[in-house]
Every structure is written in structure tokens, then in C-alpha cells.
Design a protein around this motif. Structure first.
Motif, PDB file in Angstrom:
ATOM      1  N   GLY A  61      13.920  -0.393  14.981  1.00 16.33           N
ATOM      2  CA  GLY A  61      14.281   0.848  15.649  1.00 16.33           C
ATOM      3  C   GLY A  61      13.593   0.905  17.002  1.00 16.33           C
ATOM      4  O   GLY A  61      12.902  -0.036  17.400  1.00 16.33           O
ATOM      5  N   ARG A  62      13.782   1.998  17.692  1.00 14.19           N
ATOM      6  CA  ARG A  62      13.190   2.134  19.013  1.00 14.19           C
ATOM      7  C   ARG A  62      12.506   3.497  19.117  1.00 14.19           C
ATOM      8  O   ARG A  62      13.072   4.513  18.743  1.00 14.19           O
ATOM      9  CB  ARG A  62      14.299   2.031  20.056  1.00 14.19           C
ATOM     10  CG  ARG A  62      13.803   1.528  21.378  1.00 14.19           C
ATOM     11  CD  ARG A  62      14.942   1.099  22.278  1.00 14.19           C
ATOM     12  NE  ARG A  62      15.520  -0.200  22.001  1.00 14.19           N
ATOM     13  CZ  ARG A  62      14.907  -1.369  22.211  1.00 14.19           C
ATOM     14  NH1 ARG A  62      13.670  -1.387  22.645  1.00 14.19           N
ATOM     15  NH2 ARG A  62      15.529  -2.503  22.001  1.00 14.19           N
ATOM     16  N   ASN A  63      11.290   3.487  19.615  1.00 15.90           N
ATOM     17  CA  ASN A  63      10.553   4.720  19.853  1.00 15.90           C
ATOM     18  C   ASN A  63      11.212   5.404  21.054  1.00 15.90           C
ATOM     19  O   ASN A  63      11.259   4.838  22.137  1.00 15.90           O
ATOM     20  CB  ASN A  63       9.085   4.403  20.145  1.00 15.90           C
ATOM     21  CG  ASN A  63       8.259   5.648  20.382  1.00 15.90           C
ATOM     22  OD1 ASN A  63       8.779   6.678  20.828  1.00 15.90           O
ATOM     23  ND2 ASN A  63       6.975   5.550  20.090  1.00 15.90           N
ATOM     24  N   PRO A  64      11.755   6.623  20.893  1.00 15.65           N
ATOM     25  CA  PRO A  64      12.481   7.263  21.990  1.00 15.65           C
ATOM     26  C   PRO A  64      11.599   7.589  23.206  1.00 15.65           C
ATOM     27  O   PRO A  64      12.085   7.637  24.324  1.00 15.65           O
ATOM     28  CB  PRO A  64      13.053   8.529  21.373  1.00 15.65           C
ATOM     29  CG  PRO A  64      12.331   8.745  20.108  1.00 15.65           C
ATOM     30  CD  PRO A  64      11.767   7.430  19.679  1.00 15.65           C
ATOM     31  N   ARG A  65      10.310   7.802  22.985  1.00 16.37           N
ATOM     32  CA  ARG A  65       9.424   8.129  24.108  1.00 16.37           C
ATOM     33  C   ARG A  65       9.086   6.916  24.956  1.00 16.37           C
ATOM     34  O   ARG A  65       9.195   6.948  26.170  1.00 16.37           O
ATOM     35  CB  ARG A  65       8.124   8.734  23.597  1.00 16.37           C
ATOM     36  CG  ARG A  65       8.182  10.206  23.555  1.00 16.37           C
ATOM     37  CD  ARG A  65       6.823  10.791  23.344  1.00 16.37           C
ATOM     38  NE  ARG A  65       7.041  12.172  22.962  1.00 16.37           N
ATOM     39  CZ  ARG A  65       6.134  12.968  22.503  1.00 16.37           C
ATOM     40  NH1 ARG A  65       4.911  12.530  22.338  1.00 16.37           N
ATOM     41  NH2 ARG A  65       6.424  14.200  22.194  1.00 16.37           N
ATOM     42  N   SER A  66       8.642   5.865  24.260  1.00 15.26           N
ATOM     43  CA  SER A  66       8.152   4.706  25.010  1.00 15.26           C
ATOM     44  C   SER A  66       9.192   3.598  25.154  1.00 15.26           C
ATOM     45  O   SER A  66       9.033   2.706  25.981  1.00 15.26           O
ATOM     46  CB  SER A  66       6.913   4.138  24.321  1.00 15.26           C
ATOM     47  OG  SER A  66       7.253   3.654  23.031  1.00 15.26           O
ATOM     48  N   GLY A  67      10.233   3.637  24.340  1.00 13.48           N
ATOM     49  CA  GLY A  67      11.235   2.586  24.372  1.00 13.48           C
ATOM     50  C   GLY A  67      10.782   1.339  23.634  1.00 13.48           C
ATOM     51  O   GLY A  67      11.493   0.343  23.560  1.00 13.48           O
ATOM     52  N   GLU A  68       9.609   1.401  23.046  1.00 15.42           N
ATOM     53  CA  GLU A  68       9.030   0.267  22.325  1.00 15.42           C
ATOM     54  C   GLU A  68       9.757   0.028  21.007  1.00 15.42           C
ATOM     55  O   GLU A  68      10.156   0.967  20.320  1.00 15.42           O
ATOM     56  CB  GLU A  68       7.557   0.611  22.075  1.00 15.42           C
ATOM     57  CG  GLU A  68       6.814  -0.288  21.154  1.00 15.42           C
ATOM     58  CD  GLU A  68       5.410   0.261  20.889  1.00 15.42           C
ATOM     59  OE1 GLU A  68       4.844  -0.135  19.881  1.00 15.42           O
ATOM     60  OE2 GLU A  68       4.909   1.090  21.678  1.00 15.42           O
ATOM     61  N   SER A  69       9.955  -1.235  20.637  1.00 18.86           N
ATOM     62  CA  SER A  69      10.594  -1.583  19.369  1.00 18.86           C
ATOM     63  C   SER A  69       9.621  -1.333  18.226  1.00 18.86           C
ATOM     64  O   SER A  69       8.438  -1.635  18.326  1.00 18.86           O
ATOM     65  CB  SER A  69      10.999  -3.055  19.360  1.00 18.86           C
ATOM     66  OG  SER A  69      12.041  -3.277  20.273  1.00 18.86           O
ATOM     67  N   VAL A  70      10.156  -0.776  17.140  1.00 23.24           N
ATOM     68  CA  VAL A  70       9.350  -0.451  15.969  1.00 23.24           C
ATOM     69  C   VAL A  70      10.064  -0.989  14.738  1.00 23.24           C
ATOM     70  O   VAL A  70      11.273  -0.816  14.594  1.00 23.24           O
ATOM     71  CB  VAL A  70       9.178   1.085  15.831  1.00 23.24           C
ATOM     72  CG1 VAL A  70       8.376   1.432  14.602  1.00 23.24           C
ATOM     73  CG2 VAL A  70       8.567   1.679  17.066  1.00 23.24           C
TER      74      VAL A  70
END
Length: 106
Positions: A61-70
Motif C-alpha cells: 500500500g502507500r502512505n497517503p501523507r508521505s507517499g512511502e510504500s508500506v
């Protein structure tokens, strides 16, 4: 409909049941259903529908704040599939409501 609405409807429909007895009955049924799903069992109520546990695969998934993949781990989630009788009853009632609204506008 909330749990308390269900308790109220049950107590009203069956006069011999006190409010407390109806509350106990609803709690017992919901607890039994929850326990069965936790154990991985399937629940089928004819004319109403079935409850089962579905597996959701792990995914990125993607963290909506940082755009980082999770990485999102695998999950098991409850799933409800309505029975034919329930689907038809809902569809029929919805059609009736829509017809009434259409006639009011005309």
C-alpha cells in the motif's frame, strides 16, 4: 438498525420476553456467530444469507501523507452474502419506493 433497536423489536414482537431476556437472546446469538467466524466456520441462515471468513492477500500500500510504500499483511475478514429471498425483498421494496417518488414528482 442498531443492536438496541433489534432488542426492542424482539421484546415488542414477543410479549412474553422481557427487555432483559430479549437483550440476552440477541447477545447470545451474536456471540455464537462471532465465535463461529473466529474459528473459521461458515454460518448459513436460509432465506437471509451466509457469513464466512475471506482471506485478503498481503499487498503493498502507500502512505497517503508521505507517499512511502508500506507492506500490508494478510488479513482474514468477515464477509456477508445475502440470500436470494433477502435480495429479492430488498429489490422489490426499493422499486416500490422509487415508483412512489416518481409519481410524486409527476
Amino acid at each position: 438498525m442498531t443492536r438496541s433497536d433489534l432488542v426492542e423489536a424482539l421484546a415488542t414482537q414477543f410479549g412474553q420476553l422481557t427487555h432483559r431476556d430479549a437483550e440476552f437472546a440477541v447477545k447470545a446469538i451474536l456471540d455464537a456467530m462471532g465465535d463461529a467466524l473466529v474459528k473459521g466456520h461458515r454460518i448459513e441462515i436460509r432465506g437471509f444469507g451466509s457469513f464466512s471468513v475471506n482471506r485478503r492477500s498481503p499487498r503493498v500500500g502507500r502512505n497517503p501523507r508521505s507517499g512511502e510504500s508500506v507492506m500490508i499483511p494478510e488479513k482474514r475478514v468477515p464477509h456477508f452474502k445475502p440470500g436470494k429471498a433477502l435480495r429479492e425483498a430488498v429489490d422489490k421494496k426499493t422499486a416500490e419506493i422509487l415508483n412512489r417518488e416518481t409519481q410524486k414528482r409527476a
